[in-house]
Design a protein around this motif. Structure first.
Motif, PDB file in Angstrom:
ATOM      1  N   LEU A   7       0.817  -1.215   0.000  1.00 54.88           N
ATOM      2  CA  LEU A   7       0.000   0.000   0.000  1.00 54.88           C
ATOM      3  C   LEU A   7       0.851   1.265   0.000  1.00 54.88           C
ATOM      4  O   LEU A   7       0.398   2.319  -0.451  1.00 54.88           O
ATOM      5  N   THR A   8       2.097   1.174   0.474  1.00 59.16           N
ATOM      6  CA  THR A   8       2.958   2.359   0.503  1.00 59.16           C
ATOM      7  C   THR A   8       3.401   2.787  -0.889  1.00 59.16           C
ATOM      8  O   THR A   8       3.843   3.928  -1.073  1.00 59.16           O
ATOM      9  N   ASP A  39      -8.380  -3.599  -4.367  1.00 60.77           N
ATOM     10  CA  ASP A  39      -8.194  -4.982  -3.924  1.00 60.77           C
ATOM     11  C   ASP A  39      -7.222  -5.062  -2.756  1.00 60.77           C
ATOM     12  O   ASP A  39      -7.432  -5.845  -1.813  1.00 60.77           O
ATOM     13  N   LEU A  40      -6.165  -4.265  -2.802  1.00 58.04           N
ATOM     14  CA  LEU A  40      -5.205  -4.251  -1.691  1.00 58.04           C
ATOM     15  C   LEU A  40      -5.854  -3.749  -0.409  1.00 58.04           C
ATOM     16  O   LEU A  40      -5.648  -4.321   0.668  1.00 58.04           O
ATOM     17  N   HIS A  41      -6.631  -2.679  -0.510  1.00 60.00           N
ATOM     18  CA  HIS A  41      -7.339  -2.173   0.662  1.00 60.00           C
ATOM     19  C   HIS A  41      -8.295  -3.220   1.217  1.00 60.00           C
ATOM     20  O   HIS A  41      -8.402  -3.409   2.434  1.00 60.00           O
ATOM     21  N   ASP A  42      -8.993  -3.918   0.312  1.00 57.41           N
ATOM     22  CA  ASP A  42      -9.921  -4.959   0.752  1.00 57.41           C
ATOM     23  C   ASP A  42      -9.190  -6.084   1.471  1.00 57.41           C
ATOM     24  O   ASP A  42      -9.681  -6.623   2.477  1.00 57.41           O
ATOM     25  N   ALA A  55      -9.731  -7.095   5.350  1.00 56.94           N
ATOM     26  CA  ALA A  55     -10.135  -8.458   5.687  1.00 56.94           C
ATOM     27  C   ALA A  55      -9.196  -9.081   6.713  1.00 56.94           C
ATOM     28  O   ALA A  55      -9.642  -9.777   7.642  1.00 56.94           O
ATOM     29  N   LEU A  56      -7.899  -8.852   6.565  1.00 55.52           N
ATOM     30  CA  LEU A  56      -6.936  -9.412   7.509  1.00 55.52           C
ATOM     31  C   LEU A  56      -7.172  -8.876   8.916  1.00 55.52           C
ATOM     32  O   LEU A  56      -7.124  -9.628   9.905  1.00 55.52           O
ATOM     33  N   LEU A  84     -11.610 -11.997  -4.864  1.00 54.02           N
ATOM     34  CA  LEU A  84     -10.548 -12.463  -3.971  1.00 54.02           C
ATOM     35  C   LEU A  84     -11.111 -13.285  -2.814  1.00 54.02           C
ATOM     36  O   LEU A  84     -12.123 -12.912  -2.198  1.00 54.02           O
ATOM     37  N   GLN A  85     -10.427 -14.385  -2.526  1.00 55.93           N
ATOM     38  CA  GLN A  85     -10.684 -15.151  -1.314  1.00 55.93           C
ATOM     39  C   GLN A  85      -9.336 -15.463  -0.664  1.00 55.93           C
ATOM     40  O   GLN A  85      -8.327 -15.594  -1.368  1.00 55.93           O
TER      41      GLN A  85
END
Length: 322
Positions: free
Chosen positions: A241-242, A268-271, A275-276, A300-301
């Motif tokens: 993300l950086t 997608d990265l934010h999602d 989720a994590l 994504l899963q």
């Protein structure tokens, strides 16, 4: 009573052994011990050309090429990234077919092979490269002898398709956050663990291109393998993300199906990061028994271990972004 105690002890021993050997058991259950049969030729669209009857090439720009394996069950994508002086081949498939002639047909610059991580379907088993560079991590460097690294079963997993665990030649070590100068083009080396503890991504920040290996791609992300770690996955997401802009394109190493190259976005990265955090806090329910499936978004899963087996301690916390 005596028989009950004996049965209980036997059950505990079997259960404990199953937990300890769970990764090996899982690989045996989902694999055949030999390469899978080739898939049929597919329609890949106007932007894609077939190099031969196995490889496809998609031009991302004049010096960046996606080399796909659409007839391989795992739908691998490898990337040739060139500058004016040298080129990087990021991943090389399983070696079912030699990728080197494909890469050499696309550039006349010397090629350095860099694996995104050490799983068998990325290191080109049996393919001989003149120059191999690997991420410099203490647990890898300490085991290297005479410029060769003997991989472990847990790192390689090649028994799934009948590949022996190899010794990988290492000609160059690259540091996390190193900048690789290709001549008129720079790639930032990013330590992005999670899928494995040796995973990296490469970022061309000027062009907004990110090559993420198995860290993120459309479909199920494997976070339950022997050296997977959800704490690492969170660290890797924050690292990516950086450097990811709203217009960045993230090219992964696998796709669900045709046509063309797999691409993800900043969303997608934010999602994934969101989720994590939700998994860690217990706010995101999963499905299944083993592995647990967490639905991140429609594309994504994340496949992970049950909560009581999840590891949230990063292996190299000092490499987290500031």
């Amino acid at each position: 009573m005596k028989n009950f105690i004996i049965a209980a002890i036997a059950f505990i021993l079997i259960a404990s052994l199953t937990v300890i050997k769970r990764h090996w058991i899982t690989i045996q259950l989902i694999s055949t011990g030999k390469p899978p049969p080739l898939l049929d030729v597919t329609e890949e669209g106007e932007d894609v050309s077939w190099h031969d009857d196995y490889y496809i090439v998609q031009v991302l720009d004049q010096d960046t090429f996606a080399i796909g394996e659409p007839r391989y069950q795992q739908q691998n994508f490898n990337y040739l990234i060139a500058g004016t002086e040298r080129a990087i081949l990021f991943d090389a498939g399983s070696g079912f077919r030699n990728i080197l002639p494909v890469a050499e047909s696309l550039t006349d610059r010397p090629i350095t092979f860099i694996p995104s991580h050490l799983h068998y379907d990325h290191i080109g088993n049996g393919v001989s490269f003149d120059h191999v560079a690997l991420i410099d991590l203490p647990h890898l460097r300490a085991r290297t002898k005479e410029e060769k690294l003997q991989l472990t079963w847990q790192e390689h997993l090649g028994s799934a398709e009948g590949y022996d665990t190899p010794r990988l030649p290492i000609h160059q070590w690259i540091q996390p956050n190193d900048v690789i100068d290709l001549g008129g083009r720079e790639l930032l080396v990013l330590y992005t663990p999670g899928h494995t503890d040796d995973s990296i991504s490469l970022a061309d920040q000027a062009a907004g291109l990110i090559f993420s290996g198995d860290f993120i791609y459309p479909g199920p992300l494997f976070g339950f393998l022997p050296n997977s770690n959800l704490g690492d996955y969170l660290q890797g997401a924050e690292t990516l993300l950086t450097v990811t802009r709203s217009d960045s394109r993230i090219f992964g190493a696998h796709r669900l199906g045709p046509p063309g190259v797999p691409v993800q976005t900043l969303t997608d990265l934010h999602d994934l990061r969101k989720a994590l955090f939700a998994i860690h806090s217990g706010d995101m329910p999963g499905e299944g028994i083993y592995p647990i499936t967490y639905v991140i978004n429609p594309t994504l899963q994340l496949l992970a271990e049950p909560g009581w087996l999840q590891n949230w301690d990063p292996i190299y916390p000092e490499l987290q972004p500031n």
